[in-house]
Design a protein around this motif. Sequence first.
Motif, PDB file in Angstrom:
ATOM      1  N   LEU A   1     176.810  28.130  49.166  1.00 49.18           N
ATOM      2  CA  LEU A   1     176.484  29.557  49.080  1.00 49.18           C
ATOM      3  C   LEU A   1     176.941  30.144  47.752  1.00 49.18           C
ATOM      4  N   ALA A   2     176.091  30.979  47.173  1.00 46.13           N
ATOM      5  CA  ALA A   2     176.468  31.737  45.972  1.00 46.13           C
ATOM      6  C   ALA A   2     176.209  33.209  46.230  1.00 46.13           C
ATOM      7  N   PHE A   3     177.233  34.025  46.038  1.00 43.60           N
ATOM      8  CA  PHE A   3     177.063  35.473  46.190  1.00 43.60           C
ATOM      9  C   PHE A   3     176.624  36.075  44.861  1.00 43.60           C
ATOM     10  N   PHE A   4     175.596  36.884  44.936  1.00 45.57           N
ATOM     11  CA  PHE A   4     175.091  37.613  43.769  1.00 45.57           C
ATOM     12  C   PHE A   4     175.448  39.070  43.991  1.00 45.57           C
ATOM     13  N   ASP A   5     176.436  39.552  43.228  1.00 49.11           N
ATOM     14  CA  ASP A   5     176.957  40.901  43.438  1.00 49.11           C
ATOM     15  C   ASP A   5     176.225  41.906  42.559  1.00 49.11           C
ATOM     16  N   GLY A   6     175.615  42.912  43.198  1.00 49.35           N
ATOM     17  CA  GLY A   6     174.962  43.986  42.472  1.00 49.35           C
ATOM     18  C   GLY A   6     175.989  45.034  42.104  1.00 49.35           C
ATOM     19  N   ARG A   7     176.547  44.917  40.913  1.00 50.00           N
ATOM     20  CA  ARG A   7     177.639  45.808  40.490  1.00 50.00           C
ATOM     21  C   ARG A   7     177.160  46.733  39.380  1.00 50.00           C
TER      22      ARG A   7
ATOM     23  N   ASN B   1     183.101  31.094  46.165  1.00 51.41           N
ATOM     24  CA  ASN B   1     183.404  31.707  44.865  1.00 51.41           C
ATOM     25  C   ASN B   1     183.172  30.738  43.708  1.00 51.41           C
ATOM     26  N   LYS B   2     182.473  29.612  43.986  1.00 53.83           N
ATOM     27  CA  LYS B   2     182.259  28.609  42.935  1.00 53.83           C
ATOM     28  C   LYS B   2     181.094  28.988  42.027  1.00 53.83           C
ATOM     29  N   ASN B   3     180.224  29.847  42.531  1.00 59.43           N
ATOM     30  CA  ASN B   3     179.097  30.314  41.721  1.00 59.43           C
ATOM     31  C   ASN B   3     179.184  31.833  41.625  1.00 59.43           C
ATOM     32  N   ILE B   4     179.698  32.332  40.517  1.00 55.47           N
ATOM     33  CA  ILE B   4     179.833  33.781  40.327  1.00 55.47           C
ATOM     34  C   ILE B   4     178.540  34.314  39.725  1.00 55.47           C
ATOM     35  N   GLN B   5     177.955  35.282  40.401  1.00 54.13           N
ATOM     36  CA  GLN B   5     176.735  35.919  39.911  1.00 54.13           C
ATOM     37  C   GLN B   5     176.910  37.426  40.049  1.00 54.13           C
ATOM     38  N   LEU B   6     176.590  38.152  38.987  1.00 57.79           N
ATOM     39  CA  LEU B   6     176.711  39.609  39.074  1.00 57.79           C
ATOM     40  C   LEU B   6     175.770  40.282  38.088  1.00 57.79           C
ATOM     41  N   THR B   7     175.371  41.496  38.454  1.00 62.63           N
ATOM     42  CA  THR B   7     174.574  42.295  37.536  1.00 62.63           C
ATOM     43  C   THR B   7     175.502  42.969  36.545  1.00 62.63           C
ATOM     44  N   ILE B   8     175.037  43.108  35.316  1.00 65.30           N
ATOM     45  CA  ILE B   8     175.749  43.931  34.328  1.00 65.30           C
ATOM     46  C   ILE B   8     174.744  44.954  33.818  1.00 65.30           C
ATOM     47  N   GLN B   9     175.153  46.196  33.810  1.00 66.18           N
ATOM     48  CA  GLN B   9     174.198  47.272  33.572  1.00 66.18           C
ATOM     49  C   GLN B   9     174.893  48.480  32.972  1.00 66.18           C
ATOM     50  N   GLY B  10     174.080  49.334  32.359  1.00 65.99           N
ATOM     51  CA  GLY B  10     174.572  50.619  31.886  1.00 65.99           C
ATOM     52  C   GLY B  10     175.778  50.504  30.981  1.00 65.99           C
ATOM     53  N   GLN B  11     176.845  51.235  31.335  1.00 66.90           N
ATOM     54  CA  GLN B  11     178.043  51.251  30.506  1.00 66.90           C
ATOM     55  C   GLN B  11     178.654  49.863  30.374  1.00 66.90           C
ATOM     56  N   THR B  12     178.489  49.030  31.416  1.00 66.73           N
ATOM     57  CA  THR B  12     179.101  47.702  31.401  1.00 66.73           C
ATOM     58  C   THR B  12     178.541  46.858  30.262  1.00 66.73           C
ATOM     59  N   ILE B  13     177.249  46.983  29.999  1.00 68.98           N
ATOM     60  CA  ILE B  13     176.631  46.183  28.944  1.00 68.98           C
ATOM     61  C   ILE B  13     177.250  46.537  27.599  1.00 68.98           C
ATOM     62  N   SER B  14     177.331  47.821  27.305  1.00 65.29           N
ATOM     63  CA  SER B  14     177.839  48.228  25.987  1.00 65.29           C
ATOM     64  C   SER B  14     179.344  48.071  25.880  1.00 65.29           C
ATOM     65  N   SER B  15     180.090  48.375  26.951  1.00 65.33           N
ATOM     66  CA  SER B  15     181.553  48.359  26.845  1.00 65.33           C
ATOM     67  C   SER B  15     182.124  46.950  26.934  1.00 65.33           C
TER      68      SER B  15
END
Length: 862
Positions: A556-562, A586-600
């Motif tokens: 299983l891999a969790f894809f976190d919409g953050r 927790n062996k496959n870390i997946q997450l969205t990066i967006q908005g302020q997170t991309i630039s900061s």
Amino acid sequence: MMQKLRAKGQRESIFNNEVVSRFELYNSLFLTLPFYKIKDTGTLLPLFIKYCEDGVHNQDTPNHIINAFFKKYTQNNSNKDIIDLLFRFIQYIERQVVLFDAVEDASFNKLNAADEHNALLSYLKKGVDNPELNTKIEKLIEDFSLRLVLTAHPTQFYPGSVLSIITDLTAAIRINDISTIHLLLQQLGKTPFFNKKSPTPVDEALSLAWYLENVFYFAAANIQSEVDRSLNDYNLESRKIIELGFWPGGDRDGNPNVHAESTIQVSKMLRQILFRCYYRDFRNLKRRITFRGVEDPIAIVQDVLYKNAFDPNIEMENICEALVEQLNTIKKTLIDNHDGLFSDLASDLIRKINLYGCHFASLDIRQDSRVLRDVHAYCRQSKPIISLFPENYEDLSEEEKINTLSFKSAKVIYSDPADPLTEDTLQTIAEIKQMQQSNGELACHRFIISNCQQASDILQLIELFLWNGWEEDNLSIDFVPLFETVHDLAGASKIMDTLYNHPFYKKHLESRGNKQDIMLGFSDSTKDGGYLMANWSIFNAKVALTETSDAHNIQLAFFDGRGGPPSRGGGKTHRFYASMGKEIANKNIQLTIQGQTISSQYGSIDSAEFNIEQLINAGISAGIKEKHNILLDPVHKNILDLMAEESYNSFVALRKHPLFLSYLEKFSPLTLLSKITISSRPVKRNSGEALKLEDLRAISFVTAWSQLKQNIPGFYGVGTALNTQDKNGNWDKVVKTYQESGYFKTIIDNCMMSMSKADFAVTAHFINDQEYGQFWKILYDEFELSKKMLLKLAGHETLMENYPVEKRSIAVREKIVLPLVLIQHYALEQLQNEITDEEKQSYEKLAIRTVYGIVNAGRNLA
């Protein structure tokens, strides 16, 4: 402890000297630039800032503050004159935010040098004399991966021209090149920040691709190079651990502007940009490799890369293996005949091709389950599918529906014309196959089902693929359910158990390596149940889903919409992953990066490398330790259950307050967000209908509260929950949970970060409002209670006491944008009066324009 305090104090000193002092220096230079009516603006802005600060301190209304300022410092006080000068103030403040970003970015390495730490290398060293640990490391490396997915959520969107200025300005500030800084500040002052019309999904993709081309292309490869080197030093086989994902052009959930043609265009664009990056690297390689014996492969690689980078009519094929073969030939010749001279350049390009293939980043497709159900219903009316389903299919139970599905491939003959959403879905399903053939399977291999509420949502989508050009034996697609609301998170494990037991789905998973991605959404769960319940629901869902997947031997891999702010899953993200116990995959870390997170966090190569490494370190540390998560122990779990429920009830009671939505509509720019030209996505679903809370997109919901400087979704209910436990005699248990659980501590720390961005003094005058005064007091009282209880829990005197640099950064940014907040409230207040259409238009523009700067200044929410 003393060493930690010293390091903390040292970082604070560096921040004050390198960031705050330099910003003040360059800002004084900026305010004297020869722009339109600069004499007025540059002279008056510092006075206006001071007037705003004093006015807020005295709890004056924005209307009083602004009118009093103009009466004291200007001669022309007509509405037109006031609006004109306020617009010019806004333009300067927007650029002050950019300047502060650049100064902060220029000091990134100095501020974070002490935090650099390669967890993989550290564990490899320990494993030399520890065979058991060494075996564990080898297994972890074999399974571990990190996928970062860029999304075009409208929480910060500078055009490429501004991003380029920021990059150059940062470089100039780093070496204190005053002459270049002066020129770039002039360029910044004259460069438009925003488009006059909203971008298309392809425009968004092109803007976001700037980060792929200028940051991730280098940063991910550099990190992969470090991993390769570390593993090779210990005779371990290297493997790809970093993957990039991309949503613009593929994410059509709630965005009717995304079409199949958009998806195809973005896929082609990503390929072309990537090959231009390859070609740029190849030219450097060719300039150095001037030896005999490599002429033929050099010529072949140059021809292939040039055509794919610049010929729009070339037939697209997955040519990665052929390219790597030619580059390996070059590398071998260099090693065998030329002492390995410049073979590292060939290795670097090979590594990048192995990382990015022909696609650069995997394009995810996302659509809402309700749309997909409608598409399935449309297809069921067509031959030959119509004969497979009873007329009352929609009325069947979930179990009966699943038993009815046949999973037969068919060439469907559609008799009736389809609506646009249905047509788009069917066309996209067909085009995914072509994208895979052109750019490789990884170019587009995931279909995400938003608002997934039942197993049939996944199974019916599979049937849509089988009816539209796909065969069971070649179904190279991963079907990813997205569970978002508190209710859906609670039922997620049962849905997946049904899928894992289903014969067709079980067979499909086997063909995909028995791997399952599951996406969990933070934003909607926060909007649905409040901050604490959202985090606790996601934690419990992860535990239950991991248990279910393990029982079926599924990886299983969790894809976190953050999002950026803590209320949307942001904050100190890597700490969440580091605190997972062995009960959570927790062996496959997946997450969205967006908005302020991309630039900061990913706005420069240095910061991107640092944050990628932080996430990898978190995953490796958690994987090696595999500690039991103490939140699952009865005492701790019971405490969190009670607090989450109490917090949930408090938040839901607020949501049900009759003034809740109208308060947001009146005092925040919520109703004006649809006129902001930074996103192709509507503010709410069902955009033609009256505003309902359930249709309001979570990002708009959170943005509205952050514009008010109240950040309700980031803390509301937490104070009530903690206070109840204190009253019930459970305080020692709560403190013990905080001290022993990294996960709970991160939740609390992020909550304090969210509260640090709030400033109820700005809206303190609301208490005098006859209709909304008491509602504002409800919000304020919960803020004060939460602050009091959080400080008591952490044993601190101030919020973010453990993060003085981040706290100082927030304080400076808040000071910069305070005038924008007051101008916004002033404009919204004027819109409540009887005014002409022309005045209404002017005040709306004024309010809308303030949103950009306030949002952009919030980059350190993440």
